[in-house]
Every structure is written in structure tokens, then in C-alpha cells.
Design an enzyme around this catalytic site. Structure first.
Site, PDB file in Angstrom:
ATOM      1  N   ASP A 204      56.201  37.091  52.474  1.00 39.42           N
ATOM      2  CA  ASP A 204      56.279  37.775  51.137  1.00 39.42           C
ATOM      3  C   ASP A 204      57.465  37.359  50.482  1.00 39.42           C
ATOM      4  O   ASP A 204      57.810  37.396  49.186  1.00 39.42           O
ATOM      5  CB  ASP A 204      56.070  39.182  51.090  1.00 39.42           C
ATOM      6  N   SER A 228      53.923  41.561  43.715  1.00 41.37           N
ATOM      7  CA  SER A 228      52.861  41.028  44.347  1.00 41.37           C
ATOM      8  C   SER A 228      51.581  42.015  44.427  1.00 41.37           C
ATOM      9  O   SER A 228      51.594  43.154  44.280  1.00 41.37           O
ATOM     10  CB  SER A 228      53.127  40.956  45.986  1.00 41.37           C
ATOM     11  N   GLN A 278      48.969  33.970  47.467  1.00 45.16           N
ATOM     12  CA  GLN A 278      49.306  35.049  47.018  1.00 45.16           C
ATOM     13  C   GLN A 278      49.025  35.110  45.346  1.00 45.16           C
ATOM     14  O   GLN A 278      49.436  33.858  44.851  1.00 45.16           O
ATOM     15  CB  GLN A 278      50.784  35.466  47.242  1.00 45.16           C
TER      16      GLN A 278
END
Length: 286
Positions: A204, A228, A278
Site C-alpha cells: 500500500d 485508498s 488499487q
């Protein structure tokens, strides 16, 4: 044992409250919300604690609410399936009585296959050429933003060595393709599941930077409000998260305040070990 190793292991070491119920804590940081990779990694650990003899091959997750770093996170595991080859778990992260995060984790028993191919690794400088000592020789280092210098100086669980340093000085990268070498800051135990969870934690970091790179901007721009939204990851081949891995990222689309990013993660010998996708919120403050 280094502070970084203790920090990462303590982050991923959940307390079991019941058969399918676990509790995780956040490290003491100045962050106002829980780092998304932390919730991914902890939720994966919770799922792995309920499966024997199989490792995760894919995860699909949604960030629902910002996490509060001041209180523990409860992880509730649902055992959806245990078949001959695959197991499926759904994990919900809970704070203040609300779901803040949800993840599906699929596990697969290893098997032989006649099909085996992979994308080629990009040709970039090795991590040894991007050390603090090497980077400091470049004229731009003295003008480098403080947050980038901290990549090389701070005691964090994950070491990051960006390849395209010019983007931190406003350089636009038209195709949004950026590269970062990553690894845990200290050696991990020989537990394959732990290395998967550690890489999920690290995955991430910096991913939405691929959106910003097209505009010569970074997520550290105070005008930005990045977050996110969802995250998916597929694990292909064995690796160690405490050895250097190249995270090759790009962004094929951005629109309506959302940006899509993709990542391929390689070992230094060119072996593709994982893929990531993502979508994130990339709004500007008004």
C-alpha cells in the site's frame, strides 16, 4: 534485534480472543488514521491463523472507514469454504462497532501446472545504486524534500528506495510508470505466510504516486487528499519480504476524483512474485 523488526512483528502479531476473533494494535505514530497496509496485513494474519497447510494466492479488499490508531482493531473471520484445493476466508475489521475494512482471502494448495509464464522485469538501477550514500552524490540531493530524505534515514518497518527521484522535483512522467525497491527493514522469521502478510503491508506504500507522477506532483502535496478505496493482490511465486523486491507501478486511468493504479513486484533476478491493483481517491482540497 532492530526496532524496525520488533515494530513490524508486533504489528502483525494479533491477539486471539476467540476461535475466529482477533485483536490488533497500531504503532505509536503521528498519523491521524491507520495506514491501509497495516489493516491489510493484520487481516491477512487473522485469515492465515484459520487455515492449515495452504497459503494465500489472492486478496480482494475494501477500505470502508478511516481507522482510529488510538484504539485496537477487532478482526472477525468467516470460514466460507474449505475445498480440496482452495479455502476462502472473509475478514471484517471493526472499530467503534462499525466495519472499517473488509477483505476476502483465497488460499490454494500448491500444485504442478503445464502453464508458467510471466511479464518481463523492467530494466532499472539496482538498489545498491540508490543507497543514501549514492543518492547524496547527486546534485539534486541537497534540494530533495525532507520526506524523501526520511526514506533513507528513518527507522521504519519498510525500506523504500525510489528510482525516479526527479518526480519529487516536479518532473512529469507521461506514462506514469514508476519504480521503487522495497524490503522489510530487518530479517523476518522463516514463515512463508508471514512474508506474504509483510508484502501485503508494504504493497500500500506509494501506489497512488503512479497517478501523481503523470502531473509532476506527489501525494505529499498538501493540496491533495489521497485515500485508498480498494486493493487487490495476487501472489505468484515464493519470495522473502526481507530481501529487495522491485515494485513497478503505473496508472492507466484517473477520472471523477478516482485513480486506478497497478503494480508488478519482482525479485532482483527477474522473477515475478506478485501483482497488485488499487483504486484510490485523488481529490484536491477546495
Amino acid at each position: 534485534m532492530s526496532k524496525s523488526l520488533i515494530d513490524l512483528l508486533s504489528i502483525l502479531d494479533l491477539e486471539q480472543l476467540e476461535v475466529n476473533l482477533f485483536r490488533g494494535n497500531s504503532p505509536k505514530t503521528s498519523w491521524q488514521r491507520v495506514f491501509g497496509g497495516q489493516v491489510i496485513g493484520q487481516a491477512m494474519v487473522a485469515a492465515c491463523r484459520t487455515v492449515d497447510g495452504r497459503l494465500p494466492h489472492s486478496i480482494h479488499c475494501y477500505f470502508i472507514l478511516p481507522g482510529d490508531p488510538q484504539i485496537p482493531i477487532i478482526y472477525q473471520v468467516e470460514r466460507l469454504r474449505d475445498g480440496k484445493s482452495y479455502s476462502t476466508r472473509r475478514v471484517t475489521a471493526i472499530q467503534h462497532g462499525n466495519a472499517i475494512f473488509s477483505i476476502m482471502v483465497s488460499f490454494h494448495a500448491d500444485e504442478e501446472s503445464n502453464f508458467n509464464h510471466q511479464e518481463k522485469m523492467p530494466d532499472v538501477p539496482p538498489p545498491e545504486k540508490l543507497t543514501a550514500e549514492e543518492v547524496s552524490k547527486q546534485p539534486m540531493f541537497k534540494e530533495m524534500p525532507e520526506f524523501i530524505r526520511r526514506y533513507y534515514e528513518s527507522d521504519r518497518p519498510i525500506e523504500l528506495r525510489p528510482v525516479e527521484l526527479g518526480r519529487y522535483f516536479g518532473q512529469k512522467i507521461d506514462d506514469g510508470r514508476i519504480h521503487v525497491w522495497i524490503r522489510t527493514a530487518a530479517k523476518l522469521p522463516d514463515d512463508p505466510a508471514l512474508h506474504l502478510c509483510a508484502l501485503a503491508y508494504a504493497s500500500d506504500f506509494s501506489l497512488l504516486d503512479a497517478v501523481m507522477a503523470r502531473y509532476g506532483r506527489t501525494l505529499f502535496d498538501k493540496r491533495m487528499m489521497p485515500a485508498s478505496l480498494d486493493h487487490a493482490m495476487w501472489f505468484h511465486r515464493p519470495f522473502r519480504a526481507d530481501e529487495w523486491l522491485l515494485y513497478a507501478q503505473d496508472s492507466p486511468s484517473a477520472q471523477s476524483g478516482r485513480g486506478l493504479t497497478r503494480g508488478l513486484i519482482f525479485k532482483p533476478d527477474g522473477t515475478l512474485v506478485a501483482s497488485v491493483a488499487q483504486e484510490g481517491s485523488v481529490r484536491e482540497r477546495k
